[in-house]
Scaffold this motif. Structure first.
Motif, short mmCIF file in Angstrom:
data_model
loop_
_atom_site.label_atom_id
_atom_site.label_comp_id
_atom_site.label_asym_id
_atom_site.label_seq_id
_atom_site.Cartn_x
_atom_site.Cartn_y
_atom_site.Cartn_z
N PRO A 1 13.13 4.75 60.40
CA PRO A 1 13.28 5.97 59.59
C PRO A 1 11.93 6.57 59.27
O PRO A 1 10.98 5.87 58.95
CB PRO A 1 13.99 5.47 58.33
N ARG A 2 11.84 7.87 59.38
CA ARG A 2 10.58 8.55 59.14
C ARG A 2 10.63 9.48 57.94
O ARG A 2 9.65 9.71 57.26
CB ARG A 2 10.19 9.39 60.38
N LEU A 3 11.78 10.03 57.72
CA LEU A 3 11.88 11.11 56.74
C LEU A 3 13.31 11.14 56.24
O LEU A 3 14.24 10.91 57.01
CB LEU A 3 11.53 12.41 57.46
N MET A 4 13.48 11.39 54.98
CA MET A 4 14.85 11.43 54.47
C MET A 4 14.95 12.48 53.38
O MET A 4 13.98 12.82 52.70
CB MET A 4 15.24 10.07 53.92
N GLN A 5 16.14 13.01 53.24
CA GLN A 5 16.39 14.00 52.19
C GLN A 5 17.87 13.99 51.85
O GLN A 5 18.71 13.82 52.74
CB GLN A 5 15.96 15.39 52.66
N PHE A 6 18.18 14.19 50.58
CA PHE A 6 19.57 14.32 50.17
C PHE A 6 20.01 15.76 50.29
O PHE A 6 19.23 16.69 50.02
CB PHE A 6 19.75 13.85 48.72
N HIS A 7 21.26 15.96 50.69
CA HIS A 7 21.85 17.30 50.69
C HIS A 7 21.96 17.75 49.22
O HIS A 7 22.48 17.03 48.39
CB HIS A 7 23.23 17.22 51.33
N PRO A 8 21.48 18.96 48.91
CA PRO A 8 21.46 19.35 47.49
C PRO A 8 22.83 19.70 46.92
O PRO A 8 23.00 19.71 45.71
CB PRO A 8 20.55 20.58 47.48
N SER A 9 23.79 20.03 47.76
CA SER A 9 25.07 20.46 47.20
C SER A 9 26.24 19.85 47.96
O SER A 9 27.12 20.55 48.42
CB SER A 9 25.16 21.98 47.22
N PHE A 10 26.24 18.56 48.11
CA PHE A 10 27.32 17.87 48.79
C PHE A 10 28.45 17.64 47.80
O PHE A 10 28.21 17.18 46.67
CB PHE A 10 26.80 16.55 49.35
N GLN A 11 29.67 17.96 48.22
CA GLN A 11 30.77 17.99 47.26
C GLN A 11 31.31 16.60 46.92
O GLN A 11 31.77 16.36 45.82
CB GLN A 11 31.92 18.82 47.83
N HIS A 12 31.29 15.68 47.87
CA HIS A 12 32.04 14.44 47.69
C HIS A 12 31.17 13.27 47.27
O HIS A 12 31.57 12.13 47.38
CB HIS A 12 32.76 14.07 48.99
N GLY A 13 29.99 13.54 46.82
CA GLY A 13 29.11 12.45 46.43
C GLY A 13 27.69 12.80 46.80
O GLY A 13 27.17 13.80 46.32
N ALA A 14 27.11 12.00 47.67
CA ALA A 14 25.75 12.30 48.11
C ALA A 14 25.69 12.18 49.62
O ALA A 14 26.41 11.38 50.22
CB ALA A 14 24.76 11.33 47.47
N LEU A 15 24.88 12.98 50.23
CA LEU A 15 24.71 12.93 51.68
C LEU A 15 23.23 12.78 51.98
O LEU A 15 22.43 13.67 51.68
CB LEU A 15 25.26 14.22 52.30
N LEU A 16 22.91 11.64 52.56
CA LEU A 16 21.50 11.37 52.88
C LEU A 16 21.26 11.69 54.34
O LEU A 16 21.97 11.21 55.21
CB LEU A 16 21.16 9.91 52.60
N THR A 17 20.28 12.53 54.58
CA THR A 17 19.92 12.87 55.95
C THR A 17 18.64 12.13 56.31
O THR A 17 17.67 12.19 55.56
CB THR A 17 19.70 14.38 56.08
N VAL A 18 18.69 11.42 57.41
CA VAL A 18 17.54 10.60 57.81
C VAL A 18 17.07 11.07 59.18
O VAL A 18 17.88 11.28 60.09
CB VAL A 18 17.92 9.11 57.88
N CYS A 19 15.78 11.26 59.30
CA CYS A 19 15.20 11.58 60.60
C CYS A 19 14.56 10.30 61.14
O CYS A 19 13.75 9.67 60.46
CB CYS A 19 14.15 12.66 60.46
N TRP A 20 14.92 9.94 62.36
CA TRP A 20 14.46 8.67 62.93
C TRP A 20 13.33 8.91 63.91
O TRP A 20 13.12 10.02 64.39
CB TRP A 20 15.63 7.97 63.63
#
Lengths: 671, 493
Positions: free
Chosen positions: B425-444
């Protein structure tokens, strides 16, 4: 200058004190700046110790104290001028001739003269402090014809320093007009006064030094050519002689004296620096946030409340500070927001909110109307050209130089008489109006600016002999095809609504008399003659994007109104207990959407969206040049702020289908 | 205190983390056919002939002057001597300055790599990533200095290229705006205006505003104010932090002595504070109303990363050279200003190295922290651990914590997020407005971007919104039946 009764309590109690405080600080700073001048002026590389001791003895001498007192007087005067001439809405000249008019305005002439005199005084103080060969105007010299007796000769070094001071003072004043130096802009970033001053200091030093350099360069050129005039005049009036053994300074060899140029530059920098410091301090003090009470517990303070103050038209600085306070309170302080949303104790009316929202909305509507009217003139103008029957050509010269000239050449007898909005007609008649720039700034107040006003003036025009030539069917048919429903229904060529402006076209051709024809031809000849002169064209051509800038000149107020409203609406989602904001929400949204449409249309015009050149090296504030971009961005953000806060709840709001469609775009983040 | 020992062990290699549901992380094996598009295509800059040429920074005029000086004039000996002395003196001074602030001697590319939030920025395919704060679209900055914008609702993916867009260190979308994207580049800041309705795939460079200030480069970090009105930018070379009014392209430098520059910025979600860390062992917390700041000297190293809780009251940060996460709490007392803040930072998590026994052998997890990310509900905290690139058993890994901010701050272990074999993993960010909880986006490191959803019902949000919320495009890695089980999550949380 102003009597106490007429001025507003705010100017008396706040602005005057702020100006006094800023001037006091400038006077206090004069000491260290003068010390720096002494050191820089007398510095010699090879005798550092001697320089320091000389400087110390000079600083304690009586002449230095006297010149310091003089300089304090100058600073007080400059501070007073700042207070007298400052403005929060810049005056934007739309053509070169308008700029010339601004420069030659009597008020401005007084300003220039005072600055010129102040420049001489500062230069005299500099001459005293630098000392040496600059110190006195006259000195004894042996007589030229070989006699042993001596006479008083003119010290040209002293003279050139004084003249340089006058020149720099004058150019400061003139450049002040060109760069809108008296315009006070409000910063988006709030900072404490000390930190703001500290941040501005490097820029002031840089600007003063560079501007002094340019001014001195120009002065040397002027002195080289015209220096003999003041020299002869001084000799004559003061009965001094010219020493023929000394090389004259208005020659190449005389002006190449590096030490002389350095001293001129140092004294010019000193002059500009002290004045710029005074100006910067004044700006910082005046634009400081002032917190108005939202609600006052005592009736005698009621006129100081935010709602009352917002509704006042004059002075503008009061209105601006009130709007700034509104924007900040709506953003930062929940307790004051709560006061805005509160109900009045007997009666239960939301007076505060009503007054604030009404004033903000009326300002925004006003801007919308202004934009619509401007766009209307420009758009009708474009159409008129294609049909060759247009009446208002006032902006044709603005769109491009070439089209403007081409327009003027082409004979168009029907319309040339009917161009009171044209700058040429006015200049030929040659009646300068009291606000000299009025004819040249975008004539929104001219009868041809808005369709509504045009209708009002129609009956008057009917009496004039050439009335019918304008009222061609094309013009009649061309109604403002814009979105404002009120004007649309009225002007759309319907005879019932505007009976005065519908004379039957058949009887018109006989009307224009011979005399009128003759006058018309004369006028056109004059105009054609003038149009061929390059200088005239240069002076009268509208500067690109200046009219757009002038249209948005006071938009800082609208920006705050938008911010204040949108933050209040956002906060009302959770804080408004009585639902006072809900009732106004439809009107707020529709007002913003209409404005958004008007702004979008405006930015499609030529030159409206072109970025101005950023000038970093001058003390003049160029914020006014980009206010329209700031307004556009703020408007979009404000609408998004409301839509993201309320989300799908907005679907419950009553709204026209067109606005709903537009709002849906915002809800889907597609704007 | 929460230690990594309480975490469930990492997955065996070949397994990847898919999502969190029912309070546990689910894993599965990925199959290659799921891949639609790999960003590896953009990994190499197109073969350029730049290396064959020498870089000339002098203008023609200067060069000719130098030439004339060196040839035509015979320089007097005293002049060359004295100028040599001055030059030596200047070099001494600059080297002294450099010894005070060693980062000043780095080249600008190295400097960006050093201070970037991305792990191994210089060879990473995805150099920056940003979710739009309100909608489902994101921007990806790639190694070839282009930026792509992906939007599931539109078929076009605009590619942004600009002459000045080099070495992109960070991108961020403007809040409360659909179109504006700020890009931190090597020499300037760019603000792109990408019309979301436009069908153009290559917006012209006229759509970009260039914001630059002398001495303010390279820009390594940017942050928009949550109200969308201001943009701050930071450069490790410049001690001043710039506050931009983007529409009027004017900036206010906020200068403070000490630190030698500003390397990382983070604006709190409520807009009241800005974290500004410097390359030396010092960071500042600015209060945004009057723009005054608080100095926070660190003991060991510089502040590497930080993140704010959604209400802006709590700041978590990590320090280079330490393996812990610190927390600062800001109580917002009106009138007092920032002085109501804490006196010292508290350690909330210890991420020192822990050994796990897996079927593939021992794996050591822990160590220094590259970056932190906190989701917008304040319930999941992702920590990117650096690991050791040279040791096979110490991989870089993302550890996820469950957090709770009210009534008291709590930190619970959740699990590790792992990618496919060999991907780091190199980079990660959470989706700011995810409806069902949290969505983590990871760049590999493989150039792949995956979305890892964490399904839970947030304690702070009314639960009725779940069924009525618009259905999001489901990430490809999620089996369809997980959405039905969200009731369990609600019961268990």
């Amino acid at each position: 200058m102003f009597s106490t009764e007429q001025t507003c309590w705010f100017v008396r109690k706040v602005i005057c004190w702020r100006a006094a405080a800023s001037t006091a600080w400038a006077v206090l700073l004069l000491g260290p700046i003068t010390a720096a001048l002494v050191i820089l002026g007398r510095f010699s590389l090879f005798h550092p110790i001697q320089t320091i001791s000389e400087c110390l003895s000079l600083l304690t001498s009586a002449s230095a104290v006297f010149s310091l007192i003089l300089l304090c007087g100058v600073i007080l005067m400059i501070g007073f001028l700042n207070l007298e001439y400052y403005t929060v809405i810049p005056t934007i000249a739309c053509s070169k001739i308008a700029l010339l008019g601004q420069l030659l305005h009597p008020r401005q002439l007084v300003n220039s003269a005072v600055h010129c005199v102040m420049g001489i005084v500062v230069a005299w103080c500099c001459a005293i402090t630098i000392g040496g060969r600059y110190e006195t105007l006259g000195y004894t010299c042996p007589q030229s014809d070989g006699d042993s007796s001596s006479q008083m000769c003119l010290n040209e070094y002293h003279l050139i320093l004084l003249l340089a001071g006058a020149f720099v003072g004058l150019s400061y004043s003139l450049l002040g007009v060109i760069h809108n130096m008296n315009y006070i802009s409000f910063h988006t970033v709030q900072q404490y006064k000390y930190l703001r001053f500290k941040g501005a200091l490097p820029l002031v030093v840089k600007c003063s030094a560079t501007q002094a350099l340019y001014s001195i360069r120009n002065f040397i050129v002027v002195y080289f050519f015209l220096g003999y005039i003041p020299k002869a005049w001084f000799c004559k009036t003061l009965n001094l002689y010219l020493n023929s053994s000394v090389h004259p300074l208005d020659s190449i060899a005389g002006l190449l004296d590096l030490s002389l140029v350095y001293h001129l530059w140092i004294s010019a920098s000193f002059l500009l620096f002290t004045w710029h410091i005074t100006l910067v301090l004044f700006r910082i003090f005046v634009t400081e946030l002032y917190s108005f009470p939202v609600q006052s517990s005592f009736t005698e303070d009621a006129h100081q409340c935010l709602a009352k103050v917002l509704n006042e038209k004059q002075p503008m600085i009061l209105k601006f500070l009130a709007l700034q306070d509104l924007a900040l309170l709506s953003q930062h302080s929940p307790s004051r927001r709560c006061q805005v949303f509160s109900l009045s104790q007997p009666g239960g009316h939301p007076h505060n909110w009503n007054a604030i929202s009404k004033e903000c909305l009326s300002m925004l509507t006003d801007l919308t109307q202004r934009l619509v009217a401007y766009h209307d003139t420009v758009a009708t103008n474009g159409r008129a050209k294609s049909l060759s029957t247009g009446s208002e050509r006032k902006t044709s010269s603005e769109t491009s130089v070439t089209s403007g000239t081409e327009d003027l050449m082409s004979p168009r007898p029907t319309l040339l008489m009917k161009t009171p909005a044209s700058v040429f007609a006015r200049s030929v008649v040659g009646t300068p109006r009291t606000p000299l720039t009025a004819p040249f700034t975008p004539d929104l107040d001219s009868p041809f600016a808005s369709p509504a006003l045009r209708r009002l003036t129609a009956p008057v025009e009917q009496c004039s002999p050439w009335f019918g030539t304008v009222q061609s069917p094309h013009v009649m048919r061309r109604g403002p095809k814009l979105w404002s429903t009120s004007t649309d229904s009225q002007v759309n060529g319907s005879p019932q609504s505007s009976p005065a402006s519908v004379p039957s076209p058949k009887q018109e051709p006989s009307k224009p008399s011979l005399l009128a024809q003759f006058l018309q031809n004369r006028k056109e000849q004059v105009k054609n003659f003038l149009a061929k002169r390059v200088l005239i064209m240069y002076l009268f051509n509208k500067l690109p994007e200046a009219s757009s800038q002038a249209l948005f000149a006071d938009s800082q107020a609208h920006i705050w109104a938008l911010e204040g409203l949108s933050y209040l609406v956002q906060a009302s989602f959770s804080e408004d207990q009585f639902g006072v904001v809900q009732t106004a929400l439809p009107s707020i949204l529709s007002c913003m959407l209409v404005l958004q449409e008007a702004v979008d249309r405006h930015f499609k015009l030529p030159h409206a969206s072109s970025k101005p050149v950023r000038s970093t090296g001058s003390m003049g504030d160029s914020t006014h040049k980009t206010l329209r971009f700031a307004l556009r961005a703020t408007l979009k953000t404000a609408i998004y702020r409301i839509t993201t806060t309320f989300g799908d709840h907005l679907n419950a709001i009553q709204m026209s289908a067109e606005h709903r469609k537009r709002l849906q775009q915002f809800l889907e983040y597609k704007e | 205190m929460c230690s990594l020992a309480l975490f469930p062990p990492p997955l065996p290699s070949g397994q990847t983390t898919l999502c969190e549901s029912n309070n546990e992380l689910l894993s599965g094996t990925t199959t290659e056919d799921q891949l639609k598009q790999s960003l590896k295509l953009h990994s190499r800059t197109e073969s350029s002939s730049k290396a064959a040429f020498l870089d000339h920074s002098e203008t023609l005029w200067m060069r000719s002057c130098l030439y004339i000086l060196s040839c035509a004039l015979v320089v007097p000996k005293w002049l060359s001597m004295s100028s040599g002395c001055i030059l030596a003196l200047l070099q001494k001074v600059s080297s002294f300055h450099g010894s005070l602030f060693p980062h000043l001697t780095l080249s600008s590319e190295d400097m960006i790599a050093e201070f970037s939030q991305v792990l191994n920025w210089s060879d990473c395919v995805v150099r920056a990533f940003a979710w739009h704060p309100h909608t489902d679209k994101f921007a990806v900055a790639l190694l070839d200095d282009s930026i792509k914008i992906y939007n599931p609702k539109s078929a076009t993916t605009p590619t942004l290229k600009h002459r000045l867009q080099r070495s992109v260190a960070a991108v961020q979308w403007k809040p409360l705006c659909a179109s504006a994207l700020a890009v931190a580049c090597q020499n300037c800041l760019l603000v792109w205006h990408v019309d979301p309705c436009s069908l153009s795939t290559r917006p012209s460079s006229g759509c970009a505003q260039v914001l630059s200030h002398p001495g303010h480069s390279p820009v390594t970090s940017i942050a928009w104010s949550p109200s969308g009105s201001l943009l701050v930018s930071a450069s490790p070379m410049d001690t001043a932090m710039m506050v931009w009014d983007v529409a009027s392209e004017s900036c206010v430098p906020l200068q403070r002595v000490g630190g030698g520059g500003v390397s990382f910025l983070s604006w709190s979600p409520d807009g009241s504070h800005v974290l500004a860390s410097t390359p030396s062992a010092l960071f500042r917390v600015w209060e945004t109303r009057m723009w005054t700041c608080e100095r926070w000297p660190c003991v060991k190293g510089r502040c590497q990363s930080g993140c704010w809780s959604p209400d802006g009251s709590r700041l978590l940060f990590t320090v280079q050279g330490e393996m812990v996460i610190y927390a600062l709490t800001f109580t917002d007392t009106p009138g007092v200003g920032l002085c109501g803040g804490p006196q010292a930072a508290a350690v909330v998590a210890d991420l020192s190295e822990t050994t796990f026994n897996t079927p593939d052998g021992d794996i050591i997890v822990g160590g220094e922290i590259q970056s932190l990310a906190w989701d917008s509900t304040g319930e999941r905290l992702a920590v990117l651990l650096k690991g050791d690139p040279h040791a096979a058993d110490r991989p870089a890994i993302i550890a996820v914590f469950k957090t709770r901010t009210s009534p008291i701050f709590e930190l619970l272990p959740c699990g590790f997020v792992q990618g496919e074999r060999g991907a780091e993993p190199r980079l990660m960010q959470f989706h700011p407005s995810f409806q069902h909880g949290a969505l983590l986006t990871v760049c590999w490191s493989s150039g792949r971007i995956t979305h890892v959803p964490f399904y839970f019902l947030s304690a702070g949000v009314p639960h009725c919104g779940l069924s009525g919320s618009p259905s999001l495009p489901r990430p490809q890695t999620v089996p369809a039946d997980f959405a039905n089980q969200s009731l369990f999550t609600e019961l268990m949380s």
